[in-house]
Scaffold this active site. Structure first.
Site, mmCIF file in Angstrom:
data_model
loop_
_atom_site.group_PDB
_atom_site.id
_atom_site.type_symbol
_atom_site.label_atom_id
_atom_site.label_comp_id
_atom_site.label_asym_id
_atom_site.label_seq_id
_atom_site.Cartn_x
_atom_site.Cartn_y
_atom_site.Cartn_z
ATOM 1 N N HIS A 16 62.149 59.325 12.101
ATOM 2 C CA HIS A 16 60.687 59.347 12.194
ATOM 3 C C HIS A 16 60.163 59.865 10.864
ATOM 4 O O HIS A 16 60.509 60.975 10.450
ATOM 5 C CB HIS A 16 60.223 60.239 13.362
ATOM 6 C CG HIS A 16 60.536 59.669 14.699
ATOM 7 N ND1 HIS A 16 60.936 60.428 15.776
ATOM 8 C CD2 HIS A 16 60.513 58.385 15.145
ATOM 9 C CE1 HIS A 16 61.138 59.653 16.813
ATOM 10 N NE2 HIS A 16 60.894 58.412 16.464
ATOM 11 N N GLU A 43 58.890 63.411 10.407
ATOM 12 C CA GLU A 43 59.781 64.512 10.783
ATOM 13 C C GLU A 43 60.752 64.692 9.621
ATOM 14 O O GLU A 43 61.779 64.032 9.539
ATOM 15 C CB GLU A 43 60.483 64.194 12.104
ATOM 16 C CG GLU A 43 59.482 64.077 13.258
ATOM 17 C CD GLU A 43 60.106 63.582 14.556
ATOM 18 O OE1 GLU A 43 61.350 63.517 14.635
ATOM 19 O OE2 GLU A 43 59.338 63.244 15.481
ATOM 20 N N HIS A 100 65.876 65.269 13.866
ATOM 21 C CA HIS A 100 64.455 65.064 14.153
ATOM 22 C C HIS A 100 63.697 66.389 14.039
ATOM 23 O O HIS A 100 64.258 67.411 13.655
ATOM 24 C CB HIS A 100 64.282 64.485 15.556
ATOM 25 C CG HIS A 100 64.717 63.059 15.691
ATOM 26 N ND1 HIS A 100 63.849 62.035 15.997
ATOM 27 C CD2 HIS A 100 65.939 62.479 15.563
ATOM 28 C CE1 HIS A 100 64.509 60.893 16.040
ATOM 29 N NE2 HIS A 100 65.785 61.145 15.787
ATOM 30 N N GLU A 142 66.815 68.313 17.333
ATOM 31 C CA GLU A 142 65.421 68.669 17.051
ATOM 32 C C GLU A 142 65.453 70.017 16.341
ATOM 33 O O GLU A 142 65.928 71.003 16.895
ATOM 34 C CB GLU A 142 64.622 68.771 18.355
ATOM 35 C CG GLU A 142 64.606 67.497 19.193
ATOM 36 C CD GLU A 142 63.716 66.415 18.615
ATOM 37 O OE1 GLU A 142 62.929 66.732 17.687
ATOM 38 O OE2 GLU A 142 63.806 65.262 19.071
#
EC number: 3.4.17.10
Length: 452
Positions: free
Chosen positions: A92, A95, A222, A312
């Site tokens: 992304h 990110e 991410h 994440e």
């Protein structure tokens, strides 16, 4: 602070963090636009020319190269029984922490190798490491144009066509869930017809990459939360508003171990409370968090031999440059510890009776309904937790061989197989190969624009 005291602090930091880290400590941590990213990668390659290689797996919609930096004692060559590992960042575009962490990781590996760090030297000599800092360079440029202070939750998330690349892979989950009802195929599921026309250039490049390298373990980086997320991302059950369901793979216990390896080596992920959310031990099953279709980590597991999790890594999708050093220190050990997990379980060669390697032989572990296959050189890698297993190797035209093996917590156990040609007329009872056409599936509701 007195000058002498300050010098002692710096020296202590260097001793604690290892050789070469003092330079990283005082380095100018900053965000890298595309041209700066390319220069940074080539700078590392120039510093460590004998253990690195740079190659492109393709181009983005706007023509930017998707550059990979490889670390190996024999760059560009697959060595039998040496596992392939990959890190993917910036899927992304907005990110961005993963992108910067992977640049720092590349610098760190080079610095520590040159400094003679035994752990890093062994890792580079025994592993073929592939680092793709940015899968979505076009989206990054859109996000970076706004900068950390003004970046929105979605601006730059997708590629230049505003397609979310983590909702862009062929949906093999639906096919697996269909096959599960009939004890059908459990690995290397076929791609749908005309799949190349259905995905974005960046996605196509990554799938081709996976076809060309027999990756064993992977993680994609991410932002937007702090948690190690493991497959399956897509729920087996229809979505019900406000409810989520755990969707386990046949390797659920192993995936939990992989996620915990990263979480507990990370400075604060394992504590659970981050970004206003709580994840026990800093890990979560993807579908238990929220269901996601056509994601990359599930595709890795269902299409190839690769086990992948989604990391994440920051509450702030585009943290300021001033936060990058702290994030690097918080993630450094986790990045290395997770990479080392590629060396667990079993591995070996599959030969015929004339000692010729057999590619695409199936390696099945009793009690785990997910098989893997041998690579082009006849070598295979099967990640497993410690325990005793019954393992069967089979290939069309050969008699299957079954062996028992006990796996410990240390390096992978070498378990070779020699398959004899089957006598003519013998029914080998091989697993049926299912049609390449997938069963029709219900339409999927619009994708959840969550962190992953």
């Amino acid at each position: 602070m007195q000058p002498l005291t300050w010098i002692l602090v710096l020296l202590l930091t260097a001793l604690l963090c290892g050789p070469g880290s003092l330079a990283s400590r005082t380095a100018d941590f900053q965000h890298h636009r595309y041209e700066e990213l390319v220069r940074a990668l080539f700078a590392v390659q120039s510093e460590c020319p004998y253990v690195t290689r740079i190659y492109s797996i393709g181009r983005s919609v706007e023509g930017r190269h998707l550059y990979v930096l490889e670390f190996s004692d024999n760059p560009g060559i697959h060595e039998a029984l040496e596992p392939e590992f990959k890190y993917v960042g910036n899927m992304h575009g907005n990110e961005v922490l993963g992108r910067e962490l992977l640049i720092q990781l590349a610098k760190f590996l080079c610095e520590e190798y040159r400094a003679g760090n035994e752990r890093i030297t062994r890792l580079i000599h025994d592993t073929r490491i592939h680092i793709l800092p940015s899968m979505n360079p076009d989206g990054y440029e859109v996000a970076a144009a706004q900068g950390p202070e003004f970046n929105g939750y979605l601006v730059g998330r997708g590629n230049s066509r505003e397609v979310d690349l983590n909702r862009n892979f062929p949906d093999l989950n639906a096919l697996l869930y269909y096959y599960e009802k009939s004890n059908g195929r459990n690995h290397h599921l076929p791609l749908p017809d005309n799949w190349e026309e259905q995905v974005e250039p960046e996605t196509l490049s990554v799938i081709k990459w996976m076809q060309n390298y027999n990756f064993v373990l992977s993680a994609n980086l991410h932002g937007g939360a702090v948690v190690a997320n493991y497959p399956f991302d897509k729920s087996r059950e229809a979505r019900i508003r406000g409810k989520t369901t755990y969707s386990a793979t046949p390797d659920d216990k192993l995936f939990k171990k992989l996620a915990k390896t990263y979480s507990y080596a990370h400075s604060w992920m394992h504590k659970g409370w981050n970004c206003g959310d709580y994840f026990d031990e800093g890990i979560t099953n993807g579908a238990r968090w929220y269901s996601l279709s056509k994601g990359m980590q599930d595709f890795n597991y269902l299409y190839s031999n690769c086990f992948e999790i989604t990391l994440e890594l920051s509450c702030d999708k585009f943290p300021p440059a001033s936060a990058l050093h702290r994030e690097w220190i918080g993630n450094r050990e986790a990045l290395i510890s997770y990479l080392e997990q590629v060396h667990h379980g079993i591995k070996g060669m599959v030969y015929d009776e004339n000692n010729n390697p057999i590619r695409d032989a199936e390696i099945a572990v009793a009690g785990i309904t997910h098989d893997i296959t041998s690579g082009a050189d006849g070598d295979y890698f099967r990640l497993l937790l410690p325990g005793t297993y019954t393992v069967t190797a089979s290939a069309p035209g050969y008699q299957a061989v079954t062996k028992q093996v006990t796996v410990g917590p240390a390096e992978a156990i070498v378990l070779n197989f020699s398959l004899k040609t089957a006598p003519k007329g013998i029914n080998l009872n091989l697993k049926s190969q299912h049609s390449k056409k997938s069963p029709s599936t219900a339409k999927v509701s619009p994708a959840n624009p969550g962190p992953r």
